[in-house]
Scaffold this motif. Structure first.
Motif, PDB file in Angstrom:
ATOM      1  N   THR A 250     -10.026 -25.121 -30.500  1.00 48.47           N
ATOM      2  CA  THR A 250      -9.370 -23.824 -30.653  1.00 48.47           C
ATOM      3  C   THR A 250     -10.424 -22.788 -31.034  1.00 48.47           C
ATOM      4  O   THR A 250     -11.097 -22.931 -32.057  1.00 48.47           O
ATOM      5  CB  THR A 250      -8.279 -23.874 -31.724  1.00 48.47           C
ATOM      6  OG1 THR A 250      -7.313 -24.881 -31.378  1.00 48.47           O
ATOM      7  CG2 THR A 250      -7.576 -22.532 -31.846  1.00 48.47           C
ATOM      8  N   CYS A 251     -10.572 -21.778 -30.212  1.00 45.30           N
ATOM      9  CA  CYS A 251     -11.572 -20.737 -30.455  1.00 45.30           C
ATOM     10  C   CYS A 251     -10.937 -19.575 -31.214  1.00 45.30           C
ATOM     11  O   CYS A 251      -9.856 -19.109 -30.831  1.00 45.30           O
ATOM     12  CB  CYS A 251     -12.170 -20.243 -29.142  1.00 45.30           C
ATOM     13  SG  CYS A 251     -13.078 -21.520 -28.228  1.00 45.30           S
ATOM     14  N   PRO A 252     -11.589 -19.058 -32.260  1.00 47.33           N
ATOM     15  CA  PRO A 252     -11.029 -17.919 -32.999  1.00 47.33           C
ATOM     16  C   PRO A 252     -11.236 -16.613 -32.254  1.00 47.33           C
ATOM     17  O   PRO A 252     -12.062 -16.522 -31.333  1.00 47.33           O
ATOM     18  CB  PRO A 252     -11.831 -17.944 -34.309  1.00 47.33           C
ATOM     19  CG  PRO A 252     -13.147 -18.543 -33.922  1.00 47.33           C
ATOM     20  CD  PRO A 252     -12.841 -19.548 -32.834  1.00 47.33           C
ATOM     21  N   TYR A 253     -10.491 -15.599 -32.655  1.00 50.21           N
ATOM     22  CA  TYR A 253     -10.639 -14.233 -32.127  1.00 50.21           C
ATOM     23  C   TYR A 253     -10.524 -14.178 -30.599  1.00 50.21           C
ATOM     24  O   TYR A 253     -11.342 -13.546 -29.926  1.00 50.21           O
ATOM     25  CB  TYR A 253     -11.981 -13.631 -32.574  1.00 50.21           C
ATOM     26  CG  TYR A 253     -12.191 -13.637 -34.054  1.00 50.21           C
ATOM     27  CD1 TYR A 253     -11.445 -12.837 -34.903  1.00 50.21           C
ATOM     28  CD2 TYR A 253     -13.147 -14.482 -34.628  1.00 50.21           C
ATOM     29  CE1 TYR A 253     -11.637 -12.846 -36.272  1.00 50.21           C
ATOM     30  CE2 TYR A 253     -13.355 -14.505 -35.993  1.00 50.21           C
ATOM     31  CZ  TYR A 253     -12.588 -13.694 -36.817  1.00 50.21           C
ATOM     32  OH  TYR A 253     -12.787 -13.708 -38.179  1.00 50.21           O
ATOM     33  N   TYR A 254      -9.548 -14.877 -30.038  1.00 48.33           N
ATOM     34  CA  TYR A 254      -9.270 -14.845 -28.595  1.00 48.33           C
ATOM     35  C   TYR A 254     -10.412 -15.444 -27.759  1.00 48.33           C
ATOM     36  O   TYR A 254     -10.507 -15.184 -26.560  1.00 48.33           O
ATOM     37  CB  TYR A 254      -8.989 -13.417 -28.103  1.00 48.33           C
ATOM     38  CG  TYR A 254      -7.896 -12.709 -28.842  1.00 48.33           C
ATOM     39  CD1 TYR A 254      -6.560 -13.057 -28.626  1.00 48.33           C
ATOM     40  CD2 TYR A 254      -8.190 -11.704 -29.752  1.00 48.33           C
ATOM     41  CE1 TYR A 254      -5.544 -12.392 -29.311  1.00 48.33           C
ATOM     42  CE2 TYR A 254      -7.183 -11.048 -30.440  1.00 48.33           C
ATOM     43  CZ  TYR A 254      -5.854 -11.395 -30.218  1.00 48.33           C
ATOM     44  OH  TYR A 254      -4.859 -10.737 -30.894  1.00 48.33           O
ATOM     45  N   GLY A 255     -11.292 -16.234 -28.369  1.00 49.81           N
ATOM     46  CA  GLY A 255     -12.374 -16.861 -27.625  1.00 49.81           C
ATOM     47  C   GLY A 255     -11.850 -17.904 -26.640  1.00 49.81           C
ATOM     48  O   GLY A 255     -10.754 -18.444 -26.792  1.00 49.81           O
ATOM     49  N   VAL A 256     -12.642 -18.167 -25.605  1.00 53.35           N
ATOM     50  CA  VAL A 256     -12.281 -19.131 -24.566  1.00 53.35           C
ATOM     51  C   VAL A 256     -13.298 -20.268 -24.588  1.00 53.35           C
ATOM     52  O   VAL A 256     -14.513 -20.032 -24.608  1.00 53.35           O
ATOM     53  CB  VAL A 256     -12.270 -18.464 -23.177  1.00 53.35           C
ATOM     54  CG1 VAL A 256     -11.910 -19.482 -22.098  1.00 53.35           C
ATOM     55  CG2 VAL A 256     -11.288 -17.303 -23.159  1.00 53.35           C
TER      56      VAL A 256
END
Length: 257
Positions: A173-179
């Protein structure tokens, strides 16, 4: 099957191998059956129509009779392969022979040695179909290569978690809308979404700023590591509009009984 040309008609057709050379080079198939050679495995799979049978590793399968006799259950620890050999000894100047079973490192059959595959594309497809995902989250070229790793590291808990390549991004799971993407070393890394479409679909962020579209908001929040969310669709109201809305809201509250 093999491509053959009929001498009479000069037409080509796919046929099963008619016979195999008398060479004893045992190989264990993915159906856990020991065959005399690669050719015998191919011919048996072709005649029986079992397209999924492939060479797993060189040597006999895990449970030949002598392995069952000399090892409980006939299986070797750490992914090893039980091999049977004849040992010559001399007793009172008279040679004698005995059969012994021992655990050895599995010798894998590489896809490039599978000469019946027509062309490099088929060989690449074959190589991809043989990949397995280990319980350690690592992708191995085949079940045999996983067993080699287990044997080298003496790790009996290393097993096949699934067929095909592992997905390193699974569970990340990537924070701040990361992919999550996979780098050249096959490792999962988080990247910010920077390739947004050039369309006009503005949104208002919780920071009070208007973004061309939601993707731009995600990209800005990710690159600056800010917790910004979509407050509403459309452009954010100007400070003057906000003051007017606040005054109208206060008047409505005063008019309530």
């Amino acid at each position: 099957m093999e491509c053959r040309v009929d001498p009479g008609s000069s037409l080509s057709a796919c046929r099963c191998p008619t016979d195999c050379p008398p060479v004893f080079s045992p190989v264990c198939g993915t159906d856990e059956v020991t065959y005399e050679s690669d050719c015998h495995l191919r011919r048996s799979a072709c005649l029986s129509g079992r397209r999924g049978v492939r060479p797993a590793y060189r040597g006999e399968c895990d449970q030949p009779l002598w392995c069952i006799r000399q090892r409980p259950g006939g299986r070797c620890p750490h992914g090893g392969i039980c091999r049977v050999g004849i040992v010559e000894t001399s007793v009172a100047a008279a040679p004698t022979w005995s059969v012994r079973a021992g655990c050895e490192r599995p010798e894998c059959v590489e896809p490039l040695t599978l000469m019946w595959l027509p062309g490099a594309a088929a060989a690449a497809e074959e190589a991809e179909s043989r990949r397995v995902c280990g319980s350690d989250g690592v992708t191995y070229r085949s079940d045999c290569h996983l067993r080699q790793r287990a044997f080298d590291t003496r790790n009996s808990s290393l097993t096949v978690a699934g067929r095909g390549s592992c997905n390193p991004c699974q569970g990340v799971t990537c924070p701040y809308y990361g992919v999550c993407t996979i780098n050249v070393r096959g490792e999962p890394v988080c990247q910010c979404p920077n390739s947004c479409l050039y369309v006009n679909d503005p949104v208002c962020g919780t920071d009070g700023l208007t973004y061309t579209l939601e993707c731009d908001l995600h990209s800005y929040a990710c690159n600056n590591k800010l917790d910004i969310r979509v407050a509403s669709k459309g452009s954010c109201p100007s400070p003057r509009q906000q003051r007017r809305r606040r005054r109208r809201h206060i008047r409505r509250l005063k008019q309530q009984p």
